[in-house]
Design a protein around this motif. Structure first.
Motif, PDB file in Angstrom:
ATOM      1  N   SER A 155      41.466 -48.846  31.151  1.00  0.00           N
ATOM      2  CA  SER A 155      41.414 -48.501  29.735  1.00  0.00           C
ATOM      3  C   SER A 155      42.274 -49.438  28.904  1.00  0.00           C
ATOM      4  CB  SER A 155      41.880 -47.052  29.542  1.00  0.00           C
ATOM      5  OG  SER A 155      41.972 -46.720  28.181  1.00  0.00           O
ATOM      6  N   LEU A 188      42.490 -45.900  36.363  1.00  0.00           N
ATOM      7  CA  LEU A 188      41.815 -45.579  35.107  1.00  0.00           C
ATOM      8  C   LEU A 188      42.629 -46.025  33.899  1.00  0.00           C
ATOM      9  CD1 LEU A 188      40.430 -41.999  35.904  1.00  0.00           C
ATOM     10  CD2 LEU A 188      39.292 -44.223  36.164  1.00  0.00           C
ATOM     11  N   TRP A 196      32.252 -43.519  30.149  1.00  0.00           N
ATOM     12  CA  TRP A 196      33.532 -44.187  30.347  1.00  0.00           C
ATOM     13  C   TRP A 196      34.110 -44.726  29.037  1.00  0.00           C
ATOM     14  CZ3 TRP A 196      37.822 -44.627  32.683  1.00  0.00           C
ATOM     15  CH2 TRP A 196      38.608 -45.762  32.527  1.00  0.00           C
ATOM     16  N   ASP A 197      33.275 -45.301  28.189  1.00  0.00           N
ATOM     17  CA  ASP A 197      33.790 -45.879  26.942  1.00  0.00           C
ATOM     18  C   ASP A 197      34.500 -44.821  26.098  1.00  0.00           C
ATOM     19  OD1 ASP A 197      32.851 -48.361  27.592  1.00  0.00           O
ATOM     20  OD2 ASP A 197      30.954 -48.131  26.506  1.00  0.00           O
ATOM     21  N   ARG A 236      40.524 -52.577  28.290  1.00  0.00           N
ATOM     22  CA  ARG A 236      39.202 -52.399  27.676  1.00  0.00           C
ATOM     23  C   ARG A 236      38.091 -52.893  28.590  1.00  0.00           C
ATOM     24  NH1 ARG A 236      40.125 -51.241  22.228  1.00  0.00           N
ATOM     25  NH2 ARG A 236      42.273 -51.628  21.577  1.00  0.00           N
ATOM     26  N   ARG A 265      43.493 -44.337  25.977  1.00  0.00           N
ATOM     27  CA  ARG A 265      44.102 -45.626  25.631  1.00  0.00           C
ATOM     28  C   ARG A 265      45.476 -45.497  24.983  1.00  0.00           C
ATOM     29  NH1 ARG A 265      39.643 -48.727  23.370  1.00  0.00           N
ATOM     30  NH2 ARG A 265      39.032 -48.736  25.579  1.00  0.00           N
ATOM     31  N   SER A 278      37.669 -43.726  27.934  1.00  0.00           N
ATOM     32  CA  SER A 278      38.651 -44.810  27.875  1.00  0.00           C
ATOM     33  C   SER A 278      39.384 -44.819  26.541  1.00  0.00           C
ATOM     34  CB  SER A 278      37.950 -46.153  28.113  1.00  0.00           C
ATOM     35  OG  SER A 278      38.858 -47.217  28.025  1.00  0.00           O
ATOM     36  N   ARG A 279      38.667 -44.549  25.457  1.00  0.00           N
ATOM     37  CA  ARG A 279      39.317 -44.492  24.141  1.00  0.00           C
ATOM     38  C   ARG A 279      40.291 -43.323  24.057  1.00  0.00           C
ATOM     39  NH1 ARG A 279      34.052 -45.859  22.380  1.00  0.00           N
ATOM     40  NH2 ARG A 279      33.614 -43.667  21.884  1.00  0.00           N
ATOM     41  N   ALA A 291      47.847 -45.666  27.640  1.00  0.00           N
ATOM     42  CA  ALA A 291      47.733 -46.835  28.504  1.00  0.00           C
ATOM     43  C   ALA A 291      48.461 -48.052  27.962  1.00  0.00           C
ATOM     44  CB  ALA A 291      46.253 -47.184  28.722  1.00  0.00           C
TER      45      ALA A 291
END
Length: 568
Positions: A195, A191, A369-370, A198, A377, A373-374, A380
């Motif tokens: 992320s 994951l 997910w978007d 992107r 991040r 993911s932010r 990440a």
């Protein structure tokens, strides 16, 4: 050619003297071994149903290893060689896998060094000669990690590769509870990398959720097994961190929680926290190599996890349905056929919703997910969290931190279970070795120190056993002394059961309960009282034997047999 020689060396070390050490109590859990009914712990496990029921009612491990060994012993028997050979083969199989992992993480030189270290590693060799699941989980963990990196590096990973990854992961979590920490690290890495780049939720992540959902019944079964008697484990984070950091228990850690005991001598009841000056210096060296290894971590030179194809959400729902049925079937069978099921069965019932919750979480994560993911991040962007080498670093650190957290509530540390994550620590340490070896003097010094340490640790493990009594020597000394008309009194326990492996006939004379009744039936018979691990004679046994007088004693370290004859 070079790797082949390393594998041959590792195989020779593991096959040498394979049958010399006595069978111990931990090996008596292997299915297929004949044992007398009612006076052995565990009970005899000759059929697949007895393997499953015996595991759930008297063990704390998942049933996967025992099911595999049930099939193995049906084909190859239960000689000492046959019992231990699978652990040897799987231990040897870890050697090329750690080299392969080094190559996949762009550290080929470190892979060579790690393969050599694993081949001659005393702790790994030791557990490769014991019929337990630890080299199996180590092998499956390495294979799953290599497969994940292969999938991550391919733009379109073939279906067989994805299926193989899921199967290997499911096998791993069905053999040892610690494998969940490895799978959790795989998921976090997947994951975070997606992320950082992107990308959409990668196909590898979808596969991992399939494995989690299908494997979730094992967590509910573990909740049920929580009421079973646990082995003596440790919550001493400092000692285990110190010993683990020294090339993953390169030197024997003696005690109950480590499962390692000196041959034919006394052992401390707890792991010994004391080190010599030389060992403290080696710890400092290991810590320095670990720091240098972490500092040398590089980000990936290629884009990973590009393949976003994967299973649809319907697969997660189908998997949750299958997993829920498995839990319901387990609860039904426990209530229907067990006279006194564990009180923790209620916890298993409450966890019936777990597969559905996991499936719902996977579906929500995919749809959002978007946004998720932010959120992650900012974490990440670190080279310690993304890239191939970050996966190895995570596997060396995160499972240990999980054990630290759990041990705050329940002792869980044991050196044998940590064999699963030992290869990843070895790779991180070899990264440090490679960096320092750019200087010739450092390379020579490290070679000498490591050679001495490996030799010293290996010699130490050669004088260790997975049990505290030599049952083979005891049986060889006792068997010629027992007459056909003698009775044999024994206290049924896990520490007395290995004697049945060698004293494997005349079980009708063995008495594990109702000692008074057995004495009345044959009032003139001689009686042998078998005692192990310096145990005090049980009161029912001593009351009966008060009417007898001792005649002679057969004794080896941690096991003795006293012959009694009637006083009149």
């Amino acid at each position: 050619m070079g790797l082949g020689l390393i594998v041959i060396l590792g195989a020779w070390l593991r096959l040498s003297n394979l049958t010399d050490k006595s069978v111990t109590h931990v090996e008596m859990y292997v299915p297929g071994i004949r044992m007398p009914q009612g006076i052995s712990v565990p009970g005899q496990r000759m059929t697949l149903p007895s393997v499953l029921t015996g595991t759930f009612s008297s063990d704390t491990h998942p049933p996967g290893y025992y099911v595999l060994m049930w099939a193995w012993t049906r084909c190859f028997g239960t000689s000492v060689w046959a019992l231990r050979l699978p652990a040897v083969l799987l231990g040897v199989g870890c050697i090329p896998l750690i080299f392969w992992l080094g190559t996949l993480t762009r550290e080929r030189t470190a892979g060579w060094i790690a393969a050599v270290l694993l081949a001659v590693h005393g702790h790994h060799v030791f557990w490769s000669q014991v019929a337990r699941m630890f080299t199996l989980t180590c092998f499956l963990g390495l294979l799953a990690t290599c497969l994940l990196l292969l999938i991550a590096k391919k733009a379109r990973a073939p279906r067989w590769l994805k299926l193989l990854y899921v199967v290997v992961v499911l096998l791993g979590i069905s053999c040892h509870i610690f494998f969940w920490a490895l799978l959790g690290t795989h998921i976090c890495w997947t994951l975070l990398n997606a992320s950082a780049q992107r990308q959409a939720l990668p196909g590898a992540g979808k596969l991992q959720f399939v494995a989690v959902i299908l494997g979730s019944p094992l967590l509910t079964f573990a909740a049920y097994q929580n009421a079973n008697e646990l082995a003596t484990l440790s919550n001493n984070t400092f000692v285990y961190a110190r010993e683990f950091l020294q090339f993953a228990f390169l030197f024997p850690l003696v005690g109950f929680s480590s499962g390692v005991y000196p041959l034919d001598s006394d052992a401390p009841l707890i792991d010994d926290p004391h080190l010599s000056l030389a060992r403290w210096l080696f710890f400092a060296l290991s810590l320095g190599l670990f720091v240098v290894g972490i500092a040398s971590v590089r980000t990936s030179g290629e884009k990973l996890l590009r393949d976003t194809r994967g299973v649809a959400s319907k697969t997660w729902l189908l998997g949750s349905g299958i997993a829920t049925l498995a839990i319901l079937f387990f609860v039904f069978m426990a209530k229907r056929f067990l006279e006194h099921p564990n009180p923790t069965l209620r916890s298993t019932e409450l966890m019936t919703v777990l597969p559905a919750l996991l499936a719902a979480f996977a579906i929500l994560l995919e749809k959002n997910w978007d946004r998720f993911s932010r959120w992650i991040r900012p974490f990440a962007g670190s080279r310690f969290l993304v890239g191939e080498q970050a996966l190895v670093l995570g596997l060396a650190v995160i499972p240990f931190l999980v054990l630290v957290t759990v041990s705050r509530f329940k002792p869980i540390f044991n050196a044998r279970g940590m064999l699963l994550v030992s290869p990843y620590l070895l790779l991180v340490l070899t990264w440090g070795i490679v960096r320092l070896s750019r200087f010739r003097a450092a390379a020579v010094a490290l070679s000498v120190v490591l050679a001495v340490a490996v030799y010293s640790g290996s010699k130490g493990y050669q004088h260790m056993s997975a049990g505290r009594a030599n049952y083979w020597a005891f049986a060889m000394a006792l068997a010629p002394q027992i007459n056909k008309a003698d009775l044999v009194f024994i206290h049924p326990s896990w520490y007395s059961t290995p004697a049945f492996y060698y004293l494997n006939s005349g079980w009708d004379r063995f008495v594990g309960q109702d000692y008074r009744e057995a004495s009345r039936r044959t009032p003139h018979a001689r009686v042998w009282a078998l005692l192990f691990y310096d145990e005090t004679m049980p009161k029912p046994m001593s009351e009966v034997l008060s009417e007898y007088q001792p005649l002679e004693t057969v004794e080896v370290p941690r096991a003795r047999a006293v012959l009694y004859v009637p006083k009149n």
